[in-house]
Design a protein around this motif. Structure first.
Motif, mmCIF file in Angstrom:
data_model
loop_
_atom_site.group_PDB
_atom_site.id
_atom_site.type_symbol
_atom_site.label_atom_id
_atom_site.label_comp_id
_atom_site.label_asym_id
_atom_site.label_seq_id
_atom_site.Cartn_x
_atom_site.Cartn_y
_atom_site.Cartn_z
ATOM 1 N N ILE A 38 0.649 -0.985 0.123
ATOM 2 C CA ILE A 38 0.117 -0.064 -0.017
ATOM 3 C C ILE A 38 0.821 1.292 -0.058
ATOM 4 C CG2 ILE A 38 -1.877 1.133 1.174
ATOM 5 C CD1 ILE A 38 -2.778 -1.655 0.027
ATOM 6 N N PRO A 39 0.779 2.066 -1.024
ATOM 7 C CA PRO A 39 1.922 3.103 -0.992
ATOM 8 C C PRO A 39 1.400 4.224 -0.360
ATOM 9 C CG PRO A 39 0.539 3.088 -3.142
ATOM 10 C CD PRO A 39 0.080 1.911 -2.323
ATOM 11 N N ILE A 40 2.428 5.102 -0.023
ATOM 12 C CA ILE A 40 2.521 6.374 0.627
ATOM 13 C C ILE A 40 3.262 7.438 -0.285
ATOM 14 C CG2 ILE A 40 2.563 7.974 2.230
ATOM 15 C CD1 ILE A 40 1.744 5.837 4.528
ATOM 16 N N ILE A 41 2.646 8.470 -0.940
ATOM 17 C CA ILE A 41 3.677 9.456 -1.633
ATOM 18 C C ILE A 41 3.594 10.577 -0.766
ATOM 19 C CG2 ILE A 41 3.596 10.914 -3.875
ATOM 20 C CD1 ILE A 41 2.267 8.591 -5.398
ATOM 21 N N SER A 42 4.682 10.954 -0.467
ATOM 22 C CA SER A 42 4.982 12.194 0.444
ATOM 23 C C SER A 42 5.386 13.287 -0.370
ATOM 24 C CB SER A 42 6.065 12.082 1.359
ATOM 25 O OG SER A 42 5.652 11.084 2.550
ATOM 26 N N LYS A 43 4.678 14.355 -0.416
ATOM 27 C CA LYS A 43 5.100 15.724 -1.181
ATOM 28 C C LYS A 43 5.485 16.740 -0.263
ATOM 29 C CE LYS A 43 3.898 15.570 -4.994
ATOM 30 N NZ LYS A 43 4.313 15.026 -6.153
ATOM 31 N N GLU A 44 6.855 17.259 -0.559
ATOM 32 C CA GLU A 44 7.191 18.383 0.225
ATOM 33 C C GLU A 44 7.708 19.446 -0.802
ATOM 34 O OE1 GLU A 44 9.935 17.271 3.646
ATOM 35 O OE2 GLU A 44 9.845 15.401 2.623
ATOM 36 N N VAL A 45 7.292 20.594 -0.552
ATOM 37 C CA VAL A 45 7.891 21.656 -1.225
ATOM 38 C C VAL A 45 9.370 21.925 -0.872
ATOM 39 C CG1 VAL A 45 7.547 24.220 -1.847
ATOM 40 C CG2 VAL A 45 5.716 22.953 -1.277
ATOM 41 N N GLU A 46 10.160 21.731 -2.011
ATOM 42 C CA GLU A 46 11.793 22.038 -1.837
ATOM 43 C C GLU A 46 12.115 23.294 -1.899
ATOM 44 O OE1 GLU A 46 13.052 19.297 -0.750
ATOM 45 O OE2 GLU A 46 11.969 17.729 -1.143
ATOM 46 N N GLY A 47 13.222 23.638 -1.381
ATOM 47 C CA GLY A 47 13.842 24.938 -1.292
ATOM 48 C C GLY A 47 13.556 25.912 -0.559
ATOM 49 N N LEU A 48 12.769 25.544 0.407
ATOM 50 C CA LEU A 48 12.328 26.739 1.476
ATOM 51 C C LEU A 48 13.332 26.818 2.769
ATOM 52 C CD1 LEU A 48 8.478 26.220 1.525
ATOM 53 C CD2 LEU A 48 9.721 28.119 0.319
ATOM 54 N N ASN A 49 13.996 27.823 2.994
ATOM 55 C CA ASN A 49 14.845 27.789 3.865
ATOM 56 C C ASN A 49 14.260 28.153 5.562
ATOM 57 O OD1 ASN A 49 14.297 30.517 3.760
ATOM 58 N ND2 ASN A 49 16.204 31.188 2.968
ATOM 59 N N CYS A 50 12.709 28.206 5.288
ATOM 60 C CA CYS A 50 12.098 28.474 6.606
ATOM 61 C C CYS A 50 11.506 27.276 7.206
ATOM 62 C CB CYS A 50 11.097 29.625 6.357
ATOM 63 S SG CYS A 50 9.962 29.101 5.049
ATOM 64 N N ARG A 51 11.629 25.844 6.481
ATOM 65 C CA ARG A 51 10.970 24.706 6.623
ATOM 66 C C ARG A 51 12.005 23.641 7.070
ATOM 67 N NH1 ARG A 51 9.815 20.170 3.730
ATOM 68 N NH2 ARG A 51 7.978 19.021 4.261
ATOM 69 N N PRO A 52 11.632 23.198 8.330
ATOM 70 C CA PRO A 52 10.406 23.240 9.189
ATOM 71 C C PRO A 52 10.539 24.527 10.168
ATOM 72 C CG PRO A 52 11.983 21.581 10.135
ATOM 73 C CD PRO A 52 12.563 21.899 8.799
ATOM 74 N N CYS A 53 9.526 25.093 10.298
ATOM 75 C CA CYS A 53 9.369 26.136 11.391
ATOM 76 C C CYS A 53 8.771 25.698 12.678
ATOM 77 C CB CYS A 53 8.585 27.410 10.736
ATOM 78 S SG CYS A 53 6.860 26.584 10.456
ATOM 79 N N SER A 54 8.601 24.272 12.715
ATOM 80 C CA SER A 54 8.026 23.968 14.184
ATOM 81 C C SER A 54 7.722 22.564 14.069
ATOM 82 C CB SER A 54 6.469 24.659 14.433
ATOM 83 O OG SER A 54 5.945 24.081 15.562
ATOM 84 N N LYS A 55 7.995 21.728 15.210
ATOM 85 C CA LYS A 55 7.519 20.486 15.093
ATOM 86 C C LYS A 55 6.183 20.059 15.442
ATOM 87 C CE LYS A 55 8.366 19.320 20.084
ATOM 88 N NZ LYS A 55 7.979 18.227 20.753
#
Length: 321
Positions: A275-292
């Motif tokens: 069963i697949p999970i595809i994780s999508k993240e916006v790359e190239g943001l120097n503010c991410r992650p900003c909080s846990k």
């Protein structure tokens, strides 16, 4: 062991992530009574779990009395905070088992943005905890048993797309303008069911009024009914929410849109076989992650971490069809 106390107060996803521990303990100690202590608002997540003999609700005076009077052979603390420390003091002579929250590494990850500080998935850390108890691990798969297909749910179309609107924090939620773009781009014959809490109902109503294929169930389904809706679906699109973990436990393909949080915090879900999970993240943001955890608004004001490319998500959707 005759009696075991497991503690996890919140929240939906975190409690679901505990289920491999519960299953491993019970299946290898069939005669043991397994108690699970949680907050009342989340207790329904554990309803009908066959590996739990008694759910104790922290706010319930009768359950608190049971908690103080029982003699346990082990206390398994899967939350590790001041409240659980109070419980451990009640049973200070009882063998205690905990796990590493690795909060210092998470702090470093937030403040340096360096992935070398990414922590182990929490289920892996739970695995090591069970090993410390000299109990065989029964596998990483998550469990969710409280599924209630009411008339309201049975009327939903089979093989629909579930789109989760909710999230504890704003910076984990999929923005309304992104959803509008997504709904315009997909095949108009695709049925899309919206899930979320009462606070998302108004947004869901707007989306439903704008798109004929949308069915808004935000704020109108219980957790057990939401689980039934997920079970009827063919795929779930969600942010970093408890329903993401529920979908993994039920065994549905997931497109997981990460916002201010990252998989490196360790709160990812193991999946059932194939069963697949595809994780999508916006790359190239120097503010991410900003909080846990998250914020009620983007600290930078732009919320670019949720500006996923709609066409890419559509392609992922087609791959999973």
């Amino acid at each position: 062991m005759k009696k075991v106390l497991i503690i996890r107060f919140s929240s939906i996803g975190d409690i679901i992530l505990c289920t491999p521990v519960v299953r491993s303990i019970k299946k290898n100690n069939l005669k043991a009574e397994v108690y699970f202590l949680t907050k009342e608002v989340y207790s329904s997540v554990l309803d009908k779990n066959p590996y739990i003999d008694k759910v104790l609700r922290w706010e319930d005076p009768q359950d608190r009395e049971i908690l103080s009077q029982q003699k346990f052979d082990a206390v398994v603390d899967l939350h590790r905070n001041l409240r659980t420390f109070r419980v451990r003091l009640m049973h200070w002579m009882t063998p205690f088992y905990g796990f590493s929250k690795q909060n210092f590494y998470k702090w470093l990850l937030v403040n340096t943005k360096n992935q070398k500080f990414a922590v182990d998935p929490i289920v892996n850390r739970y695995h090591r905890l069970v090993d410390d108890m000299n109990i065989p691990w029964d596998g990483d798969e998550l469990d969710y048993f409280n599924v209630n297909e009411t008339e309201m749910v049975s009327s939903l179309p089979d093989q629909c797309i579930i789109l989760v609107l909710g999230g504890t924090y704003y910076t984990k939620r999929i923005p309304e303008d992104w959803i509008q773009q997504f709904l315009k781009a997909i095949d108009q014959h695709e049925s899309v069911v919206l899930l979320g809490g009462p606070s998302e109902k108004e947004m869901g109503d707007r989306l439903q009024s704008s798109h004929a294929q949308v069915i808004n169930k935000a704020g109108s389904l219980s957790l057990a009914e939401s689980a039934a809706a997920i079970r009827k679906s063919r795929i779930v699109i969600t942010g970093d929410t408890g329903l993401a973990h529920m979908a993994a436990a039920i065994g549905k393909p997931i497109i997981w849109l990460w916002g201010n949080t990252v998989p490196g915090f360790g709160m990812t879900s193991p999946t059932k076989a194939d069963i697949p999970i595809i994780s999508k993240e916006v790359e190239g943001l120097n503010c991410r992650p900003c909080s846990k955890l998250g914020f009620d608004q983007c600290p930078k004001g732009h919320f670019k971490c949720m500006s996923h490319v709609v066409d890419e998500v559509i392609l992922d959707l087609e791959k999973l069809t």
